[in-house]
Design an enzyme around this catalytic site. Structure first.
Site, PDB file in Angstrom:
ATOM      1  N   ARG A   3       0.810  -1.229   0.000  1.00  0.00           N
ATOM      2  CA  ARG A   3       0.000   0.000   0.000  1.00  0.00           C
ATOM      3  C   ARG A   3       0.843   1.278   0.000  1.00  0.00           C
ATOM      4  O   ARG A   3       0.474   2.289   0.578  1.00  0.00           O
ATOM      5  CB  ARG A   3      -0.966   0.001   1.182  1.00  0.00           C
ATOM      6  CG  ARG A   3      -1.914  -1.173   1.100  1.00  0.00           C
ATOM      7  CD  ARG A   3      -3.098  -1.009   2.016  1.00  0.00           C
ATOM      8  NE  ARG A   3      -3.999  -2.102   1.814  1.00  0.00           N
ATOM      9  CZ  ARG A   3      -4.311  -2.989   2.752  1.00  0.00           C
ATOM     10  NH1 ARG A   3      -3.788  -2.912   3.943  1.00  0.00           N
ATOM     11  NH2 ARG A   3      -5.140  -3.952   2.481  1.00  0.00           N
ATOM     12  N   LYS A  25       4.307   8.278 -12.355  1.00  0.00           N
ATOM     13  CA  LYS A  25       3.555   7.214 -13.034  1.00  0.00           C
ATOM     14  C   LYS A  25       4.237   5.889 -12.739  1.00  0.00           C
ATOM     15  O   LYS A  25       5.453   5.762 -12.937  1.00  0.00           O
ATOM     16  CB  LYS A  25       3.541   7.438 -14.546  1.00  0.00           C
ATOM     17  CG  LYS A  25       2.418   8.317 -15.030  1.00  0.00           C
ATOM     18  CD  LYS A  25       2.333   8.294 -16.556  1.00  0.00           C
ATOM     19  CE  LYS A  25       1.222   9.185 -17.054  1.00  0.00           C
ATOM     20  NZ  LYS A  25       1.223   9.288 -18.529  1.00  0.00           N
ATOM     21  N   GLU A  67      12.982  10.716 -26.130  1.00  0.00           N
ATOM     22  CA  GLU A  67      12.191  11.458 -25.131  1.00  0.00           C
ATOM     23  C   GLU A  67      12.740  12.882 -24.957  1.00  0.00           C
ATOM     24  O   GLU A  67      11.986  13.808 -24.672  1.00  0.00           O
ATOM     25  CB  GLU A  67      12.177  10.730 -23.782  1.00  0.00           C
ATOM     26  CG  GLU A  67      11.493   9.363 -23.802  1.00  0.00           C
ATOM     27  CD  GLU A  67       9.952   9.423 -23.732  1.00  0.00           C
ATOM     28  OE1 GLU A  67       9.380  10.527 -23.724  1.00  0.00           O
ATOM     29  OE2 GLU A  67       9.340   8.341 -23.711  1.00  0.00           O
ATOM     30  N   LYS A 109       9.222  18.683 -17.247  1.00  0.00           N
ATOM     31  CA  LYS A 109       8.254  17.662 -16.824  1.00  0.00           C
ATOM     32  C   LYS A 109       7.615  18.061 -15.492  1.00  0.00           C
ATOM     33  O   LYS A 109       6.402  17.894 -15.308  1.00  0.00           O
ATOM     34  CB  LYS A 109       8.922  16.297 -16.709  1.00  0.00           C
ATOM     35  CG  LYS A 109       7.929  15.255 -16.243  1.00  0.00           C
ATOM     36  CD  LYS A 109       8.166  13.904 -16.781  1.00  0.00           C
ATOM     37  CE  LYS A 109       6.975  13.010 -16.477  1.00  0.00           C
ATOM     38  NZ  LYS A 109       7.211  11.637 -16.848  1.00  0.00           N
ATOM     39  N   GLU A 119      -3.095  13.437 -15.034  1.00  0.00           N
ATOM     40  CA  GLU A 119      -3.414  13.441 -16.461  1.00  0.00           C
ATOM     41  C   GLU A 119      -4.904  13.637 -16.752  1.00  0.00           C
ATOM     42  O   GLU A 119      -5.525  12.842 -17.464  1.00  0.00           O
ATOM     43  CB  GLU A 119      -2.882  12.158 -17.130  1.00  0.00           C
ATOM     44  CG  GLU A 119      -2.693  12.339 -18.621  1.00  0.00           C
ATOM     45  CD  GLU A 119      -1.904  11.209 -19.270  1.00  0.00           C
ATOM     46  OE1 GLU A 119      -0.760  10.962 -18.855  1.00  0.00           O
ATOM     47  OE2 GLU A 119      -2.434  10.588 -20.195  1.00  0.00           O
ATOM     48  N   ARG A 123      -1.389  16.972 -18.975  1.00  0.00           N
ATOM     49  CA  ARG A 123      -0.257  16.041 -18.914  1.00  0.00           C
ATOM     50  C   ARG A 123      -0.168  15.149 -20.160  1.00  0.00           C
ATOM     51  O   ARG A 123       0.899  14.636 -20.485  1.00  0.00           O
ATOM     52  CB  ARG A 123      -0.341  15.191 -17.640  1.00  0.00           C
ATOM     53  CG  ARG A 123       0.869  14.277 -17.481  1.00  0.00           C
ATOM     54  CD  ARG A 123       0.956  13.637 -16.113  1.00  0.00           C
ATOM     55  NE  ARG A 123       2.069  12.705 -16.062  1.00  0.00           N
ATOM     56  CZ  ARG A 123       2.629  12.272 -14.959  1.00  0.00           C
ATOM     57  NH1 ARG A 123       2.187  12.669 -13.790  1.00  0.00           N
ATOM     58  NH2 ARG A 123       3.649  11.416 -14.999  1.00  0.00           N
ATOM     59  N   ASN A 127       2.545  12.598 -23.804  1.00  0.00           N
ATOM     60  CA  ASN A 127       2.344  11.351 -24.543  1.00  0.00           C
ATOM     61  C   ASN A 127       2.556  11.533 -26.044  1.00  0.00           C
ATOM     62  O   ASN A 127       2.231  10.640 -26.832  1.00  0.00           O
ATOM     63  CB  ASN A 127       0.928  10.799 -24.293  1.00  0.00           C
ATOM     64  CG  ASN A 127       0.696  10.518 -22.824  1.00  0.00           C
ATOM     65  OD1 ASN A 127       1.645  10.374 -22.058  1.00  0.00           O
ATOM     66  ND2 ASN A 127      -0.561  10.470 -22.419  1.00  0.00           N
ATOM     67  N   HIS A 130       3.425   8.713 -28.288  1.00  0.00           N
ATOM     68  CA  HIS A 130       3.273   7.473 -27.528  1.00  0.00           C
ATOM     69  C   HIS A 130       2.050   6.646 -27.933  1.00  0.00           C
ATOM     70  O   HIS A 130       2.003   5.458 -27.639  1.00  0.00           O
ATOM     71  CB  HIS A 130       3.193   7.776 -26.027  1.00  0.00           C
ATOM     72  CG  HIS A 130       4.521   8.162 -25.432  1.00  0.00           C
ATOM     73  ND1 HIS A 130       5.267   9.226 -25.879  1.00  0.00           N
ATOM     74  CD2 HIS A 130       5.234   7.615 -24.416  1.00  0.00           C
ATOM     75  CE1 HIS A 130       6.377   9.323 -25.161  1.00  0.00           C
ATOM     76  NE2 HIS A 130       6.382   8.355 -24.270  1.00  0.00           N
ATOM     77  N   HIS A 134       3.248   3.091 -28.256  1.00  0.00           N
ATOM     78  CA  HIS A 134       2.818   1.983 -27.392  1.00  0.00           C
ATOM     79  C   HIS A 134       2.194   0.862 -28.224  1.00  0.00           C
ATOM     80  O   HIS A 134       2.390  -0.323 -27.923  1.00  0.00           O
ATOM     81  CB  HIS A 134       1.812   2.470 -26.353  1.00  0.00           C
ATOM     82  CG  HIS A 134       2.444   3.210 -25.212  1.00  0.00           C
ATOM     83  ND1 HIS A 134       1.712   3.834 -24.229  1.00  0.00           N
ATOM     84  CD2 HIS A 134       3.735   3.425 -24.884  1.00  0.00           C
ATOM     85  CE1 HIS A 134       2.533   4.401 -23.351  1.00  0.00           C
ATOM     86  NE2 HIS A 134       3.765   4.175 -23.739  1.00  0.00           N
ATOM     87  N   HIS A 147      11.469   1.250 -25.988  1.00  0.00           N
ATOM     88  CA  HIS A 147      10.380   2.233 -25.871  1.00  0.00           C
ATOM     89  C   HIS A 147      10.680   3.501 -26.685  1.00  0.00           C
ATOM     90  O   HIS A 147       9.850   3.971 -27.467  1.00  0.00           O
ATOM     91  CB  HIS A 147      10.166   2.564 -24.392  1.00  0.00           C
ATOM     92  CG  HIS A 147       9.152   3.625 -24.160  1.00  0.00           C
ATOM     93  ND1 HIS A 147       7.827   3.483 -24.503  1.00  0.00           N
ATOM     94  CD2 HIS A 147       9.271   4.872 -23.626  1.00  0.00           C
ATOM     95  CE1 HIS A 147       7.175   4.587 -24.192  1.00  0.00           C
ATOM     96  NE2 HIS A 147       8.018   5.453 -23.657  1.00  0.00           N
TER      97      HIS A 147
HETATM   98  N1  GLY Z   1       5.850   9.565 -19.589  1.00  0.00           N
HETATM   99  C1  GLY Z   1       4.772  10.455 -19.655  1.00  0.00           C
HETATM  100  C2  GLY Z   1       4.262  10.906 -18.317  1.00  0.00           C
HETATM  101  O1  GLY Z   1       4.905  10.696 -17.320  1.00  0.00           O
HETATM  102  O2  GLY Z   1       3.194  11.436 -18.232  1.00  0.00           O
END
Ligand code: GLY
Length: 204
Positions: A3, A25, A67, A109, A119, A123, A127, A130, A134, A147
């Site tokens: 937790r 994340k 990135e 960031k 997000e 945020r 992406n 992505h 992805h 990636h």
């Molecule tokens: N890698 C994208 C984010 O952390 O939102």
């Protein structure tokens, strides 16, 4: 886990230093798609030493450059121009340049995450590239592309699509494509990947 334990991130890849270690994340992949199971959970501290990047295989370092380029495109034209100008030194791991660029990416960031941690909307700018990226990773079983490599193809695709729809200047699209290529990243979607599979993954 348990937790939520307090934890410190000590990222040792370029990709983690400029992106995934910051912002809280956490996730694991699922056969249906990447990062589908996870939560937002902030580290107490992110401790970065760019010296660790000297230990990376070349391919892994270059994947992280995708990135970095992303931050230049989405938030910081000066960073993008700096990469265009000093890409060779960056790829040679010039320590001062590396430190400055990693710091800039973390600051960019942090600003985004401060504004929209979970997000809700803003945020999602992080992406960029992505959605297709992805899907490519999922379609290739997370084995063929790193990636950052999949994101590189995704960014070029997104810029191309955006330019076709009249949202992105053709010159900007070309600068993005040129920089991604110069970094040694892939820009072409492998032909054998089926549209239906990619579209399904992109919709998740
Ligand atoms: N890698 C994208 C984010 O952390 O939102």
């Amino acid at each position: 886990f348990q937790r939520g334990l307090p934890f410190i991130q000590i990222p040792t890849t370029l990709l983690a230093q400029v992106d995934s270690s910051v912002g809280g994340k956490t996730a694991i992949n699922h056969p249906s798609g990447k990062n589908l199971i996870g939560v937002f959970y902030q580290p107490r501290l992110v401790l970065i030493d760019v010296d660790t990047l000297k230990t990376l295989p070349r391919r892994e370092f270059v994947a992280g450059v995708a990135e970095v380029i992303k931050y230049g495109v989405i938030l910081n034209p000066e960073l993008f121009a700096l990469l265009e100008e000093k890409l060779s030194a960056f790829l040679r791991l010039d320590p001062d340049l590396l430190t400055a660029v990693v710091k800039t990416c973390c600051q960019l960031k942090a600003l985004v995450v401060e504004e929209d941690e979970t997000e809700g909307d803003y945020r999602a700018i992080l992406n960029f590239g992505h959605t297709l990226g992805h899907a490519i990773e999922s379609a290739t079983g997370y084995k063929r592309f790193l990636h950052g490599e999949a994101v590189a193809i995704g960014m070029v695709f997104a810029a191309h699509l955006s330019s076709k729809r009249g949202h992105c200047d053709v010159q900007i699209k070309e600068r993005i494509c040129r920089l991604v290529k110069r970094a040694g990243l892939p820009v072409i979607l492998p032909k054998e990947l089926k549209d239906e599979h990619l579209l399904r993954s992109m919709a998740i």
